[in-house]
Design an enzyme around this catalytic site. Structure first.
Site, PDB file in Angstrom:
ATOM      1  N   LYS A  11       0.847  -1.212   0.000  1.00  0.00           N
ATOM      2  CA  LYS A  11       0.000   0.000   0.000  1.00  0.00           C
ATOM      3  C   LYS A  11       0.872   1.247   0.000  1.00  0.00           C
ATOM      4  CE  LYS A  11       0.968   1.184   4.508  1.00  0.00           C
ATOM      5  NZ  LYS A  11       1.739   2.348   4.914  1.00  0.00           N
ATOM      6  N   PRO A  95       9.729  -4.446  -0.142  1.00  0.00           N
ATOM      7  CA  PRO A  95      10.798  -4.159   0.820  1.00  0.00           C
ATOM      8  C   PRO A  95      10.268  -4.167   2.261  1.00  0.00           C
ATOM      9  CG  PRO A  95      10.905  -2.646  -1.026  1.00  0.00           C
ATOM     10  CD  PRO A  95       9.632  -3.418  -1.187  1.00  0.00           C
ATOM     11  N   SER A 105       0.094  -6.677   5.161  1.00  0.00           N
ATOM     12  CA  SER A 105      -0.581  -7.293   4.031  1.00  0.00           C
ATOM     13  C   SER A 105      -0.465  -8.815   4.108  1.00  0.00           C
ATOM     14  CB  SER A 105       0.046  -6.783   2.727  1.00  0.00           C
ATOM     15  OG  SER A 105      -0.447  -7.497   1.638  1.00  0.00           O
ATOM     16  N   ASP A 137      -2.449  -1.463  10.214  1.00  0.00           N
ATOM     17  CA  ASP A 137      -2.642  -1.455   8.758  1.00  0.00           C
ATOM     18  C   ASP A 137      -3.277  -2.735   8.222  1.00  0.00           C
ATOM     19  OD1 ASP A 137      -1.602   1.063   8.399  1.00  0.00           O
ATOM     20  OD2 ASP A 137       0.417   0.366   7.904  1.00  0.00           O
TER      21      ASP A 137
HETATM   22  P1  ATP Z   1       3.860  -0.402   8.031  1.00  0.00           P
HETATM   23  O1  ATP Z   1       3.791   0.495   6.834  1.00  0.00           O
HETATM   24  O2  ATP Z   1       2.590  -1.170   8.290  1.00  0.00           O
HETATM   25  O3  ATP Z   1       4.448   0.241   9.238  1.00  0.00           O
HETATM   26  P2  ATP Z   1       6.277  -1.521   7.035  1.00  0.00           P
HETATM   27  O4  ATP Z   1       6.163  -1.711   5.554  1.00  0.00           O
HETATM   28  O5  ATP Z   1       6.979  -0.284   7.484  1.00  0.00           O
HETATM   29  O6  ATP Z   1       4.837  -1.582   7.657  1.00  0.00           O
HETATM   30  P3  ATP Z   1       6.908  -4.309   7.400  1.00  0.00           P
HETATM   31  O7  ATP Z   1       7.480  -4.648   6.073  1.00  0.00           O
HETATM   32  O8  ATP Z   1       5.555  -4.784   7.697  1.00  0.00           O
HETATM   33  O9  ATP Z   1       6.996  -2.723   7.666  1.00  0.00           O
HETATM   34  O10 ATP Z   1       7.962  -4.821   8.519  1.00  0.00           O
HETATM   35  C1  ATP Z   1       8.037  -4.289   9.812  1.00  0.00           C
HETATM   36  C2  ATP Z   1       8.753  -5.307  10.738  1.00  0.00           C
HETATM   37  O11 ATP Z   1       7.873  -6.421  10.914  1.00  0.00           O
HETATM   38  C3  ATP Z   1      10.045  -5.850  10.170  1.00  0.00           C
HETATM   39  O12 ATP Z   1      11.096  -5.361  10.963  1.00  0.00           O
HETATM   40  C4  ATP Z   1       9.939  -7.356  10.235  1.00  0.00           C
HETATM   41  O13 ATP Z   1      10.991  -7.935  10.971  1.00  0.00           O
HETATM   42  C5  ATP Z   1       8.617  -7.640  10.955  1.00  0.00           C
HETATM   43  N1  ATP Z   1       7.782  -8.643  10.262  1.00  0.00           N
HETATM   44  C6  ATP Z   1       6.982  -9.531  10.876  1.00  0.00           C
HETATM   45  N2  ATP Z   1       6.319 -10.278   9.990  1.00  0.00           N
HETATM   46  C7  ATP Z   1       6.689  -9.857   8.752  1.00  0.00           C
HETATM   47  C8  ATP Z   1       6.333 -10.241   7.423  1.00  0.00           C
HETATM   48  N3  ATP Z   1       5.472 -11.227   7.188  1.00  0.00           N
HETATM   49  N4  ATP Z   1       6.882  -9.564   6.413  1.00  0.00           N
HETATM   50  C9  ATP Z   1       7.733  -8.535   6.656  1.00  0.00           C
HETATM   51  N5  ATP Z   1       8.127  -8.153   7.881  1.00  0.00           N
HETATM   52  C10 ATP Z   1       7.606  -8.792   8.940  1.00  0.00           C
END
Ligand code: ATP
Length: 291
Positions: A11, A95, A105, A137
């Site tokens: 997203k 990423p 997601s 989210d």
């Molecule tokens: P948001 O925008 O919701 O804050 P984000 O894109 O910044 O999310 P994610 O990619 O969801 O961040 O990752 C955040 C943390 O969650 C990472 O440090 C990772 O170790 C942990 N994590 C737990 N489960 C997952 C998963 N299925 N995929 C990615 N990261 C995960």
């Protein structure tokens, strides 16, 4: 059904206003979510051992109970006394920790997929409380929609019936930014309402622009109250934004709590041209479209 393969999309937040800090430590926000076609792939395979096993080659994704997908599976298994287990294969293209909602997601996709695989037959309204417990989210990804308005922690979702599709260039600098630290950087005290955004800070106006599909106006209305904090914590992000702005793009913004920076462009061809320029300096560059 013994296995199921699902796409788990990312997203962007095209509009994000932080309203105040809540007693539970989270912040109330108003945000416009866009689902984009940058997707992870999740395969769920039934096993009869009863174990939940995550298989993921990405070095920064935990394979145990810290993985949101693992937690989603464990919650459903415990609450509905499921005897079967599941092997979950995660192919990460989104990423990690970038502001693109990849983990959230994945968690929503797992809830929906396990509902089918384990034949739980739960309605959306029964699945949503699990989504909320997993993260702010996650709820957005439970809905099948391109655009949505998020309020509360971002977890109260109103689908927006808008057919507009946008082209984007995404650049993810190699930086670690923690959502908690970024929200904390706003310095909001509990309950206080503070106006942080200066221009066009009304979600209704932004949604109207979105509906009209005028990309210059959409670009002008991009809003993120967290952006100043991200720029303060990582000045390099500001330079990246300037570079993107200089490439004839229609609006540049940090997504969520960053560090992903995205631009709006008119066509796929333009998007590829801008991406090619940025790819000389940045390893993680993508062209994406509304999904
Ligand atoms: P948001 O925008 O919701 O804050 P984000 O894109 O910044 O999310 P994610 O990619 O969801 O961040 O990752 C955040 C943390 O969650 C990472 O440090 C990772 O170790 C942990 N994590 C737990 N489960 C997952 C998963 N299925 N995929 C990615 N990261 C995960």
């Amino acid at each position: 059904m013994r296995s199921v393969s699902l796409l788990s999309p990312a997203k962007l937040n095209l509009f994000l206003k932080v309203l105040n800090k809540r007693p539970d430590g989270f912040h109330n926000i108003t945000t416009v979510f866009e689902r984009i076609d940058l997707c992870d792939v999740i395969r769920l395979k039934l096993n009869t051992t009863g174990a939940i096993r995550i298989h993921c080659a990405h070095p920064h994704v935990p394979c145990g109970p810290r993985n949101l997908v693992y937690r989603a599976a464990r919650m459903l298994r415990e609450d509905f006394k499921v005897k079967d287990g599941v092997d979950i294969y995660l192919k990460k293209n989104i990423p990690v920790a970038a502001g693109l909602g990849g983990g959230s997601s994945n968690a929503a996709t797992a809830l929906k997929g396990l509902n089918r695989l384990w034949k739980l037959d739960l309605s959306l309204s029964r699945l949503l409380p699990y989504a909320r417990r997993l993260g702010s989210d996650v709820s957005f990804f439970m809905y099948d929609c391109r655009w949505a308005l998020g309020t509360g922690r971002g977890d109260s979702i109103k689908k927006l019936a808008i057919s507009t599709k946008l082209w984007h260039v995404l650049v993810v600098p190699c930086l670690k930014l923690y959502s908690g630290e970024v929200y904390g950087g706003l310095g909001l005290r509990e309950g206080r309402m503070k106006m942080l955004t200066k221009r066009s800070d009304n979600a209704t106006i932004f949604i109207r622009r979105l509906r009209q599909a005028d990309i210059a106006q959409i670009g002008y209305g991009l809003t993120n109250d967290l952006e100043d904090v991200v720029l303060r914590l990582s000045p390099g992000v500001g330079k990246l934004q300037q570079r993107l702005k200089s490439l004839n793009t229609q609006g540049v913004m940090v997504s969520g709590s960053g560090p992903c920076v995205f631009a709006i462009v008119g066509t796929w061809r333009q998007a590829e041209a801008v991406r090619a320029v940025l790819a000389r300096r940045f390893r993680r560059t993508f062209v994406a479209r509304t999904l």
